[in-house]
Write a protein that holds these residues in place. Sequence first.
Motif, short mmCIF file in Angstrom:
data_model
loop_
_atom_site.label_atom_id
_atom_site.label_comp_id
_atom_site.label_asym_id
_atom_site.label_seq_id
_atom_site.Cartn_x
_atom_site.Cartn_y
_atom_site.Cartn_z
N LEU A 190 0.83 -1.20 0.00
CA LEU A 190 0.00 0.00 0.00
C LEU A 190 0.87 1.26 0.00
CD1 LEU A 190 -2.58 -1.27 2.62
CD2 LEU A 190 -2.92 -1.12 0.15
N GLU A 210 3.79 6.74 -11.93
CA GLU A 210 2.82 6.00 -12.74
C GLU A 210 1.47 6.66 -12.64
OE1 GLU A 210 2.65 2.27 -10.75
OE2 GLU A 210 4.66 1.70 -11.35
N LYS A 212 -2.15 6.99 -11.58
CA LYS A 212 -2.94 6.36 -10.52
C LYS A 212 -4.36 6.26 -11.06
CE LYS A 212 -3.97 6.40 -5.61
NZ LYS A 212 -5.39 6.06 -5.66
N LEU A 213 -4.77 5.05 -11.35
CA LEU A 213 -6.10 4.83 -11.92
C LEU A 213 -7.10 4.61 -10.80
CD1 LEU A 213 -5.19 2.28 -14.76
CD2 LEU A 213 -5.01 4.76 -14.77
N ARG A 217 -8.28 -2.65 -7.41
CA ARG A 217 -7.02 -3.39 -7.32
C ARG A 217 -7.29 -4.86 -7.62
NH1 ARG A 217 -2.44 -1.93 -3.93
NH2 ARG A 217 -0.73 -3.32 -4.49
N ARG A 232 -8.38 -6.49 -3.35
CA ARG A 232 -7.46 -5.93 -2.36
C ARG A 232 -7.65 -6.62 -1.01
NH1 ARG A 232 -6.89 0.54 -1.68
NH2 ARG A 232 -6.28 0.58 0.49
N GLU A 261 -4.58 -2.95 -11.71
CA GLU A 261 -5.85 -2.27 -11.52
C GLU A 261 -6.76 -2.65 -12.68
OE1 GLU A 261 -5.84 -0.44 -8.73
OE2 GLU A 261 -7.38 1.09 -8.95
N PHE A 301 0.85 -3.19 -12.92
CA PHE A 301 1.97 -2.34 -12.48
C PHE A 301 3.01 -3.11 -11.68
CE2 PHE A 301 -1.70 -1.16 -9.69
CZ PHE A 301 -1.29 -1.76 -8.52
N ILE A 332 1.01 -0.14 -17.04
CA ILE A 332 0.48 1.17 -16.67
C ILE A 332 1.45 2.26 -17.16
CG2 ILE A 332 1.51 1.63 -14.40
CD1 ILE A 332 -1.62 1.73 -13.55
N MET A 359 1.21 7.70 -8.79
CA MET A 359 1.92 7.04 -7.71
C MET A 359 3.40 7.31 -7.97
SD MET A 359 -0.40 5.29 -6.02
CE MET A 359 0.34 3.96 -5.15
N ARG A 372 1.85 -0.41 4.46
CA ARG A 372 1.66 0.94 3.95
C ARG A 372 2.90 1.72 4.35
NH1 ARG A 372 -2.80 3.40 2.30
NH2 ARG A 372 -4.23 2.00 3.35
N TRP A 376 6.06 3.56 -1.59
CA TRP A 376 5.04 3.97 -2.55
C TRP A 376 4.33 5.20 -1.99
CZ3 TRP A 376 1.67 -0.68 -4.65
CH2 TRP A 376 2.51 -1.58 -5.32
N LYS A 378 1.33 8.25 -2.89
CA LYS A 378 0.30 8.67 -3.85
C LYS A 378 0.19 10.19 -3.86
CE LYS A 378 -3.02 7.29 -0.38
NZ LYS A 378 -3.96 6.30 0.05
N LYS A 380 -2.21 13.20 -5.47
CA LYS A 380 -3.49 13.33 -6.15
C LYS A 380 -3.67 14.62 -6.93
CE LYS A 380 -5.86 9.78 -3.76
NZ LYS A 380 -6.98 9.34 -2.99
P1 AMP Z 1 -5.65 4.54 -2.04
O1 AMP Z 1 -6.77 3.54 -2.26
O2 AMP Z 1 -6.03 5.96 -2.29
O3 AMP Z 1 -4.89 4.29 -0.76
O4 AMP Z 1 -4.58 4.25 -3.19
C1 AMP Z 1 -3.99 2.99 -3.35
C2 AMP Z 1 -4.71 2.26 -4.45
O5 AMP Z 1 -4.51 2.91 -5.69
C3 AMP Z 1 -4.16 0.88 -4.71
O6 AMP Z 1 -4.65 -0.07 -3.81
C4 AMP Z 1 -4.61 0.60 -6.12
O7 AMP Z 1 -5.91 0.03 -6.11
C5 AMP Z 1 -4.74 1.98 -6.73
N1 AMP Z 1 -3.78 2.25 -7.81
C6 AMP Z 1 -4.08 2.89 -8.95
N2 AMP Z 1 -3.01 3.02 -9.74
C7 AMP Z 1 -1.97 2.44 -9.09
C8 AMP Z 1 -0.59 2.26 -9.37
N3 AMP Z 1 -0.04 2.71 -10.50
N4 AMP Z 1 0.17 1.61 -8.44
C9 AMP Z 1 -0.37 1.16 -7.29
N5 AMP Z 1 -1.66 1.31 -6.96
C10 AMP Z 1 -2.47 1.94 -7.84
#
Ligand code: AMP
Length: 511
Positions: A190, A210, A212-213, A217, A232, A261, A301, A332, A359, A372, A376, A378, A380
């Motif tokens: 995570l 990458e 972030k779609l 998951r 997930r 994803e 990914f 991705i 990401m 987590r 990695w 994120k 936004k």
């Molecule tokens: P969040 O749900 O906001 O904590 O973001 C993490 C989730 O983003 C992951 O569990 C994936 O489902 C999603 N995700 C989308 N694009 C990616 C990516 N390129 N790498 C990893 N996770 C991604």
Amino acid sequence: MQLARLVETVQRVRATTKKSEKIRLLAECLGQVNGREAVLAALYLTGSLPQGKIGIGWSVIQKAMHDAPASGEPLMLSDVDRLMDVLAAERGAGSMDRRILALSNLFSRANPQERTFLSQLLIGEVRQGALEAVLLDAIAAAAGLPAAEVRQAFMFAPNIGDLAQAALEEQSAGLARFSMRLFVPVAPMLANSAEDVDEALQRLDRAVFEYKLDGARVQVHKGGDDVRVFTRQLQDITGRLPEIVEWARNLPVREAVLDGEAIALRPDGRPQPFQTTMRRLGRIKDVAAMRESIPLSPFAFDALYLDGSSLLTQSYEERLRALATMTPAELIPHVVTSQPEEARRFLAQSLAAGHEGVMAKSPTAPYVAGQRGYHWLKLKEATSLDLVILAAEWGNGRREGWLSNLHLGARDPSSGHFVMLGKTFKGLTDEMLRQQTEQLLSLETHREEHTVFVKHQMVVEIAFSDIQESPRYPAGLALRFARVKRYRPDKTPDQADTIQTVSELFRAQRN
Ligand code: AMP
């Protein structure tokens, strides 16, 4: 092993701040146990009980402690385990009194330090992740194994006690029982959040950025024609996703586990809202009809397993290379960079394509299942831009005598010039006014009325609410509610954000 020996270790570990010393003390303690005692020692040292949470509060502990005279044989770990079994089994009417009795039996054989330790174990006060990490290194040291091997096995072991026993008694052969297996899902890695590209690069230095779609998951396991798809939460949803199964069957490998994803896309390739993907995923019946109306697309990914071997301990860059050989089309979109401007442009691109953000991933990190962490991150939104000061206007009133309202420009790489996007005097402290007046006057090229034009050298980070169309500015775009966040003396003008990034952001917010 006597409980007193374990408690002494805990006290000595707490008394030192040196990690290597903690590991040495714990390894020494673990070197003296085997069988069930190894399980118990490892669990007790990390503050957990094989019985799980027994549900005993301070009042019961205090009563039991009060009733307990000090007598009896010294406690062995196995005695504690047996008495904990009794405690855990006490349920129903009158169980409170019986628990107090059982607990005072336990306490009567314990010295004051042991009593404190046992109480903390029962309440769950010792438990902490940091301790677990140190103990894993100690297990490795005691068993004469590489720490990475023990850490990887821990991802698949039911608990740290079983892991310790296997490592101490059978070394690598024991740990092999706790390894990644096809069709057994792994807890997904995570991400933590980063505020912006700069923070992400500060942490990672160089990163894989990458898209972030905003889909679902999926972890896809393939062994020949057998395919399983997990969510997930590790739920098996194979039956709901025939198109993902077909895609996995056609991958040019015998065995693989891929992380990625699944997302519903519109005919023009832009993402459908998250709810649409979720509606499809939630559907168990009429899957064929649902597939027609809301087809899902896979984007991979990560590769966790390939033809009989786990890839988890390999670096992300290596795993990506393995992945690219399997799924070049569904990889991705990503870039690898250490340049904030390039990363910001990529973030703007992702937003412009309708995605959630990006990401940022450490190229050197292993796949840490279930964690987590900060490998990695994120991101936004693109909340700010690094722009160049083109000119400044003299202030009025309280700001009389200071250069205040800044004219801001983005870089146009095709011409090498800067394109004005707006002005701001917000966010400036008195100290900043003083500093910028001095610095800008030293860069002055000419004046027009109350505006001082300067050499394009000073970079500032500008926060803004959005970008709007504006016929007044040369690019037809202007920043709304712009505010100076900070000066960027660490940046040269050719590292400022470009007008393309601004256009991408503008397109992103309109979609
Ligand atoms: P969040 O749900 O906001 O904590 O973001 C993490 C989730 O983003 C992951 O569990 C994936 O489902 C999603 N995700 C989308 N694009 C990616 C990516 N390129 N790498 C990893 N996770 C991604």
